[in-house]
Scaffold this active site. Structure first.
Site, short mmCIF file in Angstrom:
data_model
loop_
_atom_site.label_atom_id
_atom_site.label_comp_id
_atom_site.label_asym_id
_atom_site.label_seq_id
_atom_site.Cartn_x
_atom_site.Cartn_y
_atom_site.Cartn_z
N HIS A 183 0.87 -1.18 0.00
CA HIS A 183 0.00 0.00 0.00
C HIS A 183 0.91 1.23 0.00
O HIS A 183 1.64 1.46 -0.95
CB HIS A 183 -0.91 -0.09 1.23
N HIS B 71 -0.62 -5.46 3.58
CA HIS B 71 -1.87 -6.01 4.12
C HIS B 71 -1.97 -7.50 3.81
O HIS B 71 -2.81 -7.92 3.00
CB HIS B 71 -3.08 -5.27 3.54
N ASP C 111 -5.84 12.20 -1.46
CA ASP C 111 -5.27 10.89 -1.16
C ASP C 111 -3.82 11.04 -0.71
O ASP C 111 -3.55 11.62 0.33
CB ASP C 111 -5.42 9.97 -2.38
#
Length: 355
Positions: A115, A134, A269
């Site tokens: 990520h 993750h 973001d």
């Protein structure tokens, strides 16, 4: 009487539901359309097909790209393959990407799901790449040492902590020290979905080092990107669903004090900070509904904003690139190097443009 009370209760529930539904749509910018802003000489990056959710460019022009993210509720074009870290040399005339081999035997590569990324260069010029991972829906930070000649990453350690339940992005401040955003308070996917729908604003920012771990900022509606100013005095935090970027003063003990907040008409973001000018480059989602509820007939658009003089009374905000999804879907990050702009997305392609 009982019937009347029952009807009143049902009416109250419906009113609450409609209110939340309206708030949810507002937070996701559900009605916004993109006004296109073009850049000259843009080319899709060959070899990026499943996103480049985050990227980091070293001063020598080597760029790390985090690809293949599988994130709950977000589209994936290749859900069965593990993610990768790609390398791109921006000094080349027509740069291509190369998958970095991961060495060492401490990482399960089959469940690698990268990520956010961040780099740290020590006084001996050794480069460390810190990657949010993750595996099986957990949250870890993987610490790698970049081996430039071998074009590989040597895995040093995996970091987990109870204060890091749902990591999104990190800003490295040492080989194994960093600020991290938790985009949710809960780790459980079901609770996460309700937390987001209800707009609980319980997400936070954590400072992690081997000696100390502490929450340094909280109360965010989906804390997302994070960056540190070139002089190390300020930390910038993107609050995705509130459409805000927060500026914090960083102290010697790593705590943060809020200074100011900037509001936007887009979902902010990841944040990249220009190491020379201190400008912020932000990948944005003009319409969040199209990210979280993907429709190939009506894909999410892309937007890149630049923020100059963020500490001044009137920072200059410029939309540098905007597109309706026909070229680039779901921009999450943008960073500059020598007059070029590299743009990444959560699950789609990457774009390389002249500024």
């Amino acid at each position: 009487m009982a019937k009347l009370i029952g009807l009143t209760f049902v009416g109250l529930l419906l009113a609450l539901y409609k209110n939340h539904q309206s708030s949810y749509q507002r937070r996701l910018n559900a009605l916004r359309e993109v006004t296109p802003v073009d850049l000259p000489n843009c080319n899709l990056v060959k070899g990026v097909e499943t996103g480049a959710e985050d990227l980091e460019i070293l001063p020598n022009g080597l760029a790390f790209l985090s690809t293949g993210l599988k994130y709950p509720g977000i589209k994936s074009f290749d859900p069965d393959k593990p993610g990768k870290i790609l390398l791109m040399d921006l000094n080349e005339k027509d740069p291509a990407v190369l998958e970095l081999e991961i060495t060492g035997n401490k990482l399960d590569k089959s469940s690698f799901n990268p990520h956010g990324v961040s780099t740290f260069t020590d006084e001996d010029n050794a480069v460390y790449l810190l990657v949010v991972n993750h595996p099986d829906s957990k949250s870890t930070v993987e610490v790698f040492k970049f081996q430039e000649e071998e074009r590989s990453l040597f895995h040093l350690k995996t970091i987990t902590h109870e204060l890091l339940p749902s990591i999104n992005d990190i800003a490295a401040v040492g080989p194994d020290s960093f600020y991290a955003t938790n985009d949710h308070y809960f780790a459980d996917p079901y609770l996460k979905s309700w937390e987001m729908y209800l707009g609980l604003s319980w997400s936070n920012v954590v400072y992690y080092s081997p000696d100390k771990v502490q929450i340094v900022a909280e109360g965010f509606d989906f804390a997302n990107g994070i960056g540190v100013s070139p002089d190390g005095k300020h930390v910038y935090i993107a609050e995705l669903l509130a459409h805000k970027i927060h500026v914090y003063e960083k102290h010697a003990n790593w705590t943060l004090t809020p200074l100011k907040v900037l509001d936007f008409d887009t979902l902010v973001d990841n944040i990249s900070v220009d190491p020379v000018t201190g400008d912020l480059w932000v990948g944005c989602h003009p319409n969040g509904i199209r990210i979280f509820f993907y429709d190939s007939e009506n894909p999410p658009g892309s937007e890149v904003i630049r923020i100059q003089n963020i500490l001044s009374e009137e920072p200059k905000v410029t939309v540098v690139y905007a597109e309706n999804g026909t070229v680039l879907q779901g921009t999450t990050v943008a960073s500059v190097y020598k007059g070029k702009l590299l743009i990444g997305t959560v699950f789609h392609r990457a774009l390389y443009c002249d500024l």
